[in-house]
Structures are given as structure tokens and as C-alpha cells.
Design a protein around this motif. Structure first.
Motif, PDB file in Angstrom:
ATOM      1  N   MET A 169      32.103  22.372   0.564  1.00  6.55           N
ATOM      2  CA  MET A 169      31.451  23.221   1.565  1.00  6.55           C
ATOM      3  C   MET A 169      30.553  22.328   2.419  1.00  6.55           C
ATOM      4  O   MET A 169      29.698  21.627   1.888  1.00  6.55           O
ATOM      5  CB  MET A 169      30.571  24.284   0.882  1.00  6.55           C
ATOM      6  CG  MET A 169      31.290  25.081  -0.206  1.00  6.55           C
ATOM      7  SD  MET A 169      30.159  26.122  -1.182  1.00  6.55           S
ATOM      8  CE  MET A 169      29.823  27.467  -0.061  1.00  6.55           C
ATOM      9  N   LYS A 170      30.759  22.350   3.735  1.00  3.62           N
ATOM     10  CA  LYS A 170      29.910  21.518   4.612  1.00  3.62           C
ATOM     11  C   LYS A 170      29.034  22.413   5.490  1.00  3.62           C
ATOM     12  O   LYS A 170      29.516  23.401   6.053  1.00  3.62           O
ATOM     13  CB  LYS A 170      30.797  20.609   5.476  1.00  3.62           C
ATOM     14  CG  LYS A 170      30.022  19.720   6.436  1.00  3.62           C
ATOM     15  CD  LYS A 170      29.980  20.265   7.844  1.00  3.62           C
ATOM     16  CE  LYS A 170      29.063  19.464   8.765  1.00  3.62           C
ATOM     17  NZ  LYS A 170      29.077  19.956  10.157  1.00  3.62           N
ATOM     18  N   PHE A 171      27.760  22.069   5.605  1.00  7.35           N
ATOM     19  CA  PHE A 171      26.840  22.854   6.423  1.00  7.35           C
ATOM     20  C   PHE A 171      26.245  21.973   7.518  1.00  7.35           C
ATOM     21  O   PHE A 171      25.648  20.936   7.232  1.00  7.35           O
ATOM     22  CB  PHE A 171      25.736  23.463   5.552  1.00  7.35           C
ATOM     23  CG  PHE A 171      26.274  24.479   4.577  1.00  7.35           C
ATOM     24  CD1 PHE A 171      26.414  25.814   4.944  1.00  7.35           C
ATOM     25  CD2 PHE A 171      26.705  24.083   3.313  1.00  7.35           C
ATOM     26  CE1 PHE A 171      26.957  26.741   4.063  1.00  7.35           C
ATOM     27  CE2 PHE A 171      27.247  25.005   2.425  1.00  7.35           C
ATOM     28  CZ  PHE A 171      27.371  26.346   2.802  1.00  7.35           C
ATOM     29  N   ARG A 178      28.362  10.453  15.936  1.00 10.72           N
ATOM     30  CA  ARG A 178      27.790  11.796  16.026  1.00 10.72           C
ATOM     31  C   ARG A 178      28.804  12.853  15.580  1.00 10.72           C
ATOM     32  O   ARG A 178      29.980  12.773  15.875  1.00 10.72           O
ATOM     33  CB  ARG A 178      27.312  12.080  17.457  1.00 10.72           C
ATOM     34  CG  ARG A 178      26.207  11.127  17.934  1.00 10.72           C
ATOM     35  CD  ARG A 178      25.017  11.053  16.978  1.00 10.72           C
ATOM     36  NE  ARG A 178      24.379  12.317  16.694  1.00 10.72           N
ATOM     37  CZ  ARG A 178      23.388  12.858  17.406  1.00 10.72           C
ATOM     38  NH1 ARG A 178      22.923  12.232  18.452  1.00 10.72           N
ATOM     39  NH2 ARG A 178      22.863  14.021  17.044  1.00 10.72           N
ATOM     40  N   GLY A 179      28.294  13.820  14.841  1.00  6.37           N
ATOM     41  CA  GLY A 179      29.163  14.859  14.293  1.00  6.37           C
ATOM     42  C   GLY A 179      29.891  14.418  13.034  1.00  6.37           C
ATOM     43  O   GLY A 179      30.784  15.105  12.533  1.00  6.37           O
ATOM     44  N   GLY A 180      29.499  13.255  12.501  1.00  2.00           N
ATOM     45  CA  GLY A 180      30.254  12.631  11.409  1.00  2.00           C
ATOM     46  C   GLY A 180      30.220  13.340  10.060  1.00  2.00           C
ATOM     47  O   GLY A 180      31.021  13.021   9.181  1.00  2.00           O
ATOM     48  N   SER A 181      29.332  14.310   9.895  1.00  3.48           N
ATOM     49  CA  SER A 181      29.308  15.017   8.603  1.00  3.48           C
ATOM     50  C   SER A 181      30.596  15.805   8.365  1.00  3.48           C
ATOM     51  O   SER A 181      30.993  16.019   7.218  1.00  3.48           O
ATOM     52  CB  SER A 181      28.120  15.970   8.527  1.00  3.48           C
ATOM     53  OG  SER A 181      26.929  15.246   8.606  1.00  3.48           O
ATOM     54  N   ASP A 182      31.229  16.251   9.445  1.00  4.04           N
ATOM     55  CA  ASP A 182      32.530  16.929   9.283  1.00  4.04           C
ATOM     56  C   ASP A 182      33.511  15.982   8.592  1.00  4.04           C
ATOM     57  O   ASP A 182      34.258  16.366   7.694  1.00  4.04           O
ATOM     58  CB  ASP A 182      33.126  17.309  10.652  1.00  4.04           C
ATOM     59  CG  ASP A 182      32.239  18.257  11.439  1.00  4.04           C
ATOM     60  OD1 ASP A 182      31.548  19.082  10.817  1.00  4.04           O
ATOM     61  OD2 ASP A 182      32.245  18.168  12.682  1.00  4.04           O
ATOM     62  N   THR A 183      33.477  14.729   9.054  1.00  6.39           N
ATOM     63  CA  THR A 183      34.387  13.728   8.505  1.00  6.39           C
ATOM     64  C   THR A 183      34.039  13.412   7.052  1.00  6.39           C
ATOM     65  O   THR A 183      34.930  13.274   6.210  1.00  6.39           O
ATOM     66  CB  THR A 183      34.335  12.462   9.388  1.00  6.39           C
ATOM     67  OG1 THR A 183      34.713  12.858  10.714  1.00  6.39           O
ATOM     68  CG2 THR A 183      35.261  11.388   8.878  1.00  6.39           C
ATOM     69  N   ALA A 220      35.651  19.664  22.525  1.00 10.58           N
ATOM     70  CA  ALA A 220      35.167  20.792  21.706  1.00 10.58           C
ATOM     71  C   ALA A 220      34.471  20.231  20.472  1.00 10.58           C
ATOM     72  O   ALA A 220      35.117  19.726  19.578  1.00 10.58           O
ATOM     73  CB  ALA A 220      36.343  21.673  21.283  1.00 10.58           C
ATOM     74  N   LYS A 221      33.151  20.277  20.446  1.00 15.86           N
ATOM     75  CA  LYS A 221      32.467  19.502  19.411  1.00 15.86           C
ATOM     76  C   LYS A 221      32.408  20.212  18.065  1.00 15.86           C
ATOM     77  O   LYS A 221      31.740  19.745  17.141  1.00 15.86           O
ATOM     78  CB  LYS A 221      31.076  19.104  19.888  1.00 15.86           C
ATOM     79  CG  LYS A 221      30.100  20.252  19.969  1.00 15.86           C
ATOM     80  CD  LYS A 221      28.693  19.702  20.098  1.00 15.86           C
ATOM     81  CE  LYS A 221      27.709  20.852  20.051  1.00 15.86           C
ATOM     82  NZ  LYS A 221      26.347  20.448  19.836  1.00 15.86           N
ATOM     83  N   VAL A 222      33.125  21.326  17.941  1.00 12.30           N
ATOM     84  CA  VAL A 222      33.050  22.088  16.693  1.00 12.30           C
ATOM     85  C   VAL A 222      33.516  21.275  15.473  1.00 12.30           C
ATOM     86  O   VAL A 222      33.020  21.468  14.368  1.00 12.30           O
ATOM     87  CB  VAL A 222      33.775  23.455  16.842  1.00 12.30           C
ATOM     88  CG1 VAL A 222      35.243  23.288  17.156  1.00 12.30           C
ATOM     89  CG2 VAL A 222      33.569  24.340  15.651  1.00 12.30           C
TER      90      VAL A 222
HETATM   91 MG    MG Z   1      28.937  19.135  14.304  1.00  9.29          MG
END
Ligand code: MG
Ligand code: ADP
Ligand code: ASP
Length: 424
Positions: A6-8, A157-162, A215-217
């Protein structure tokens, strides 16, 4: 029983109340008997603040980045996630859930040496798998790993998704849930177009295009990893009541599933519209029209890590001189012009011109492969609104159009409705 990652994201852990709310989502899955690993971002705004501090320091000349020492940048900006993973572990313990925090280096999450934009090379999942089996929740700091130099490296940036998708692949999770501040992937950014519709499913390839076109989602790399490792990835909201009916559904949780295209029954021609701000256009005028000229321009730019996107070369009228125009991120213009200046003689051009503040809007859909006239529809719709097109690129499943910045929102709305994507 299943194994779930689960990622937040930042807004989901923005303060202590929201962290407690996240803990309730985690508790729901733990109570259902699942093994759980959680990945967290920094509190929203924190990473920007940290980046700002680094940028405010004197420039270090001669380090492996022209602006500052990228290894120290990583040491600073990775700290935001260290805070939230500790806080969430405490919040879980307060709910009688066995949990502990993990920094990237403790697992370890091994990355390459590209500080500031590192790629994950390998994750040793053995320890967390063992502990999850013993009923302990692993709360992992997203966005960070350990470079070959034994120093903290961040993933861009946004790397937690990865981080989340990579961990899901490493522990062979049944599902990876990306919790964010919207309840799924929409036909376009729902904050720009209120008419946007939530998609039940999106194909990996389309999501890859949407992410890389603005789309940065989801971070692009996370989609690549999900595609390669076949990670069942859902995008869903952390702001829904954690205990509402259906929230714990194992096979069909609420949100958008990112999946193989053959899982999608009704494929539309166009799936979504994305946009990327802060594009800049650079033109080289009266360039020698000879073999090797493109290599002379784009070789040095690539060596300086400047990402060139759209490229347009005119056919020369007299067979000797031509013009070349291409786009780069606005932040790279200065650097690009410097590199082009240094190589002026080798390239052989007359003048260089540039324009910043442009926007790239893109139409995406795998259905385009088998339909003609998709691009013409976009051009006509934009023309009717008086929006001038500066450059165009296409691939099998996307059309990208460069326009002036002030027209961005109008263009996104126009394209969204001309392909019938608006909700009723
Ligand atoms: Mg993000
Ligand atoms: P997080 O902090 O949870 O990682 P992000 O801000 O990185 O969240 O990503 C979520 C945001 O992405 C949404 O708030 C939304 O404005 C934006 N977004 C852009 N395009 C889309 C899209 N097609 N579908 C959903 N959200 C989108
Ligand atoms: N905190 C990092 C960022 O803002 C990573 C992330 O949120 O995914 O970019």
C-alpha cells in the motif's frame, strides 16, 4: 490471505490526523489477514521545501552536478520520507499493530549512481518477507535507496510510486495499491477538467504515455516496472472512509486498475488527454544541410543530460541551409544554449533562438492504432478555438501538440470534449 503493498502519497500523510487515517486503511487489510508492506511519501510540500533549501545554497563547482553536489541533495531531500515512515509505524503501534519503519538502505533498495534521478537495480525482499510472515507490517520510506557508492540516492520526483511497485515486485505481492488524493486515473487531470471521467481500467502502455506526457498521478518508471513485472496496480483514494463497504475487496477494490490491454473489453479510440507545462522551444537558424548535423547538435546535448523531446527539421529550399527546431524542459534552456554555443563551429549554424513557457498537450489511446483521422479531429477542434500549433509529434498511440502556455487549459478542455470524453 494475500500479500499487499500500500503506497500513500504526500497529501495522504500531510499531517498527524491523515497519518492516523492511513493507519486505519492499513489496519483494515491487516485485520483481513493479509501480509502488508506500506510505502510512504514525505508530507505534502516537504520535498519542495527541502529542494528549495538545497537550491538556496552556494553552487558547488566541479561536483558531479553543475549546480550542487547531487549526493548531498539526496541526503537532504530523502529526509522527508524518513519522518513519515517513523510516524506511521508509531500510529500503527498505537492501534496494536506490529509495525516497524525501514529506510531504503536498511532493506536495502539498491540503485544506480544517478543521484537525484536514480533507478532501482535490486531489492532484497527476504527480510521483510520473513517479518511480514510473522505478522509485522513493514513501513518503508519511498523515494530513496542506496547507491553503489553506499550513499542515499533518490529516485526523481514522484519516485515513491516506483518504490512501491518495485517492492511489490520484489516481495511478489498480489496487489500494489497507490493511494492518492483522487479516486483513480481519469480521462484527464480532474483538477483542470471537472468533466473528466474516472477510468475503471487503463492499459499499461496508455498509462506509460499518460505519465510520461505529464499526468503526474503515477511516476513513469513505476508504470514501466508494473508492466515488466506484471504487478497488479490500483490507483485509489486515501480520503474515502477506510471502513466503507467494498474498500477491502480483494479482487475488485475501488479505483483504477492498470493492466494488460487484453483485460480491457471496451476499448475507446482515445483514452485520455495529458499536458506538460514548462516546455521550451529552441531553433537553430541557417544550419548547414549535410550528413552528421543532427549528431553534432544532439550528441553534446545528450552528454549534458538535456532531454530533447520534439524535433522538427525543415527541408532546405536550396539544398544548403535549413532550420532545426526542438523542445527541451524550460529549466534546461540556459544549459542547452550554452552547450550549443560551445559547439557552434562544429555544428555550423547562424543564430539560435528560444521561446519558453510553452505547453505540450497530448491525446492518448491504443484504439488509435486502428483508426484514421484522429489527429485531424484535434487540429480542427484547436483551430476552431483559435489555438495555434507550434509543433506536432505522433506515435502509434499518441499525438502531441505544442502550443503557447496561456492556451493550455482551453486546449485540454477542447480536446477532452472533441473526443467525447466528457461525462454526461
Ligand atoms: Mg505522486
Ligand atoms: P501523490 O502525492 O499521492 O503522489 P500526486 O500529486 O503525485 O499525488 O498525483 C495525484 C494528482 O495527479 C492528482 O491530484 C491530479 O491532480 C493529478 N493528475 C493529473 N492527471 C491525472 C489523471 N489523468 N488522473 C488522475 N489524476 C491526475
Ligand atoms: N516526496 C517525493 C516527491 O515529492 C516523492 C513522492 O512523493 O513520490 O517527489
Amino acid at each position: 490471505m494475500a500479500r499487499i503493498v500500500m503506497k500513500f502519497g504526500g497529501t495522504s500523510v500531510a499531517d498527524l490526523d491523515r497519518i492516523k487515517n492511513v493507519a486505519r486503511h492499513v489496519k483494515r487489510e491487516v485485520d483481513a489477514g493479509h501480509e502488508v508492506a506500506v510505502v510512504v511519501s514525505a508530507m505534502s510540500g516537504k520535498t519542495n521545501e527541502l529542494v528549495g533549501w538545497v537550491q538556496g545554497t552556494p553552487k558547488v563547482v566541479g561536483a558531479n552536478s553543475p549546480f550542487y553536489d547531487a549526493r548531498e541533495y539526496d541526503a537532504v531531500v530523502a529526509s522527508g520520507e524518513q519522518v513519515t515512515c517513523g510516524l506511521l509505524a508509531i500510529a500503527l503501534q498505537a492501534m496494536d499493530i506490529n509495525a516497524r519503519s525501514w529506510q531504503g538502505w536498511q532493506i536495502p533498495i539498491r540503485t544506480d549512481n544517478a543521484h537525484g534521478a536514480a533507478r532501482i537495480l535490486e531489492i532484497d525482499g527476504a527480510d521483510i518477507i520473513k517479518r511480514m510472515g510473522e505478522g509485522q507490517v513493514a513501513v518503508v520510506a519511498g523515494f530513496q535507496g542506496l547507491g553503489p557508492d553506499n550513499r542515499i540516492a533518490t529516485l526523481g520526483r514522484g519516485g515513491s510510486d516506483t518504490s512501491a511497485v518495485a517492492i511489490a515486485a520484489a516481495v511478489k505481492a498480489d496487489r500494489c495499491d497507490i493511494y492518492t488524493d483522487v479516486d483513480g486515473v481519469y480521462t484527464t487531470d480532474p483538477r483542470i477538467v471537472p468533466q473528466a471521467r474516472r477510468l475503471k481500467k487503463v492499459a499499461f502502455e496508455e498509462m506509460l504515455e499518460m505519465a510520461s506526457l505529464g499526468a503526474k498521478v503515477l511516476q513513469v518508471r513505476s508504470v514501466e516496472l508494473a508492466m515488466v513485472h506484471k504487478v497488479r496496480t490500483f490507483v485509489r483514494s486515501s480520503f474515502e472512509d477506510p471502513d466503507a463497504p467494498g474498500m477491502g475487496d480483494l479482487l475488485n477494490p475501488p479505483g483504477t486498475l492498470i493492466c494488460d490491454e487484453d483485460e480491457i473489453v471496451e476499448q475507446e479510440v482515445v483514452t485520455g488527454i495529458a499536458y506538460a507545462k514548462d516546455e521550451a522551444q529552441i531553433s537553430l537558424r541557417r544550419l548547414a544541410d549535410r550528413p552528421g548535423v543532427s549528431a553534432a547538435i544532439f550528441g553534446p546535448l545528450a552528454e549534458s543530460h538535456i532531454n530533447v523531446d520534439m524535433i522538427v527539421q525543415n527541408i532546405s529550399e536550396d539544398g544548403s541551409k535549413t532550420d532545426m527546431t526542438f523542445t527541451v524542459p524550460s529549466g534546461d534552456v540556459e544549459k542547452a544554449i550554452k552547450v550549443l554555443g560551445e559547439n557552434k563551429e562544429k555544428i555550423g549554424y547562424d543564430v539560435v533562438q528560444n521561446e519558453s513557457g510553452l505547453v505540450k498537450v497530448s491525446v492518448i489511446g491504443i484504439g488509435m492504432r486502428s483508426h484514421a483521422g484522429v489527429a485531424a479531429t484535434a487540429f480542427k477542434a484547436l483551430a476552431e478555438k483559435g489555438i495555434n500549433i507550434k509543433a506536432i509529434t505522433t506515435s502509434e498511440i499518441k499525438i502531441s501538440i505544442l502550443i503557447d502556455g496561456p492556451y493550455a487549459e482551453l486546449a485540454v478542455r477542447t480536446l477532452h470534449s472533441c473526443y467525447g470524453l466528457d461525462k454526461n
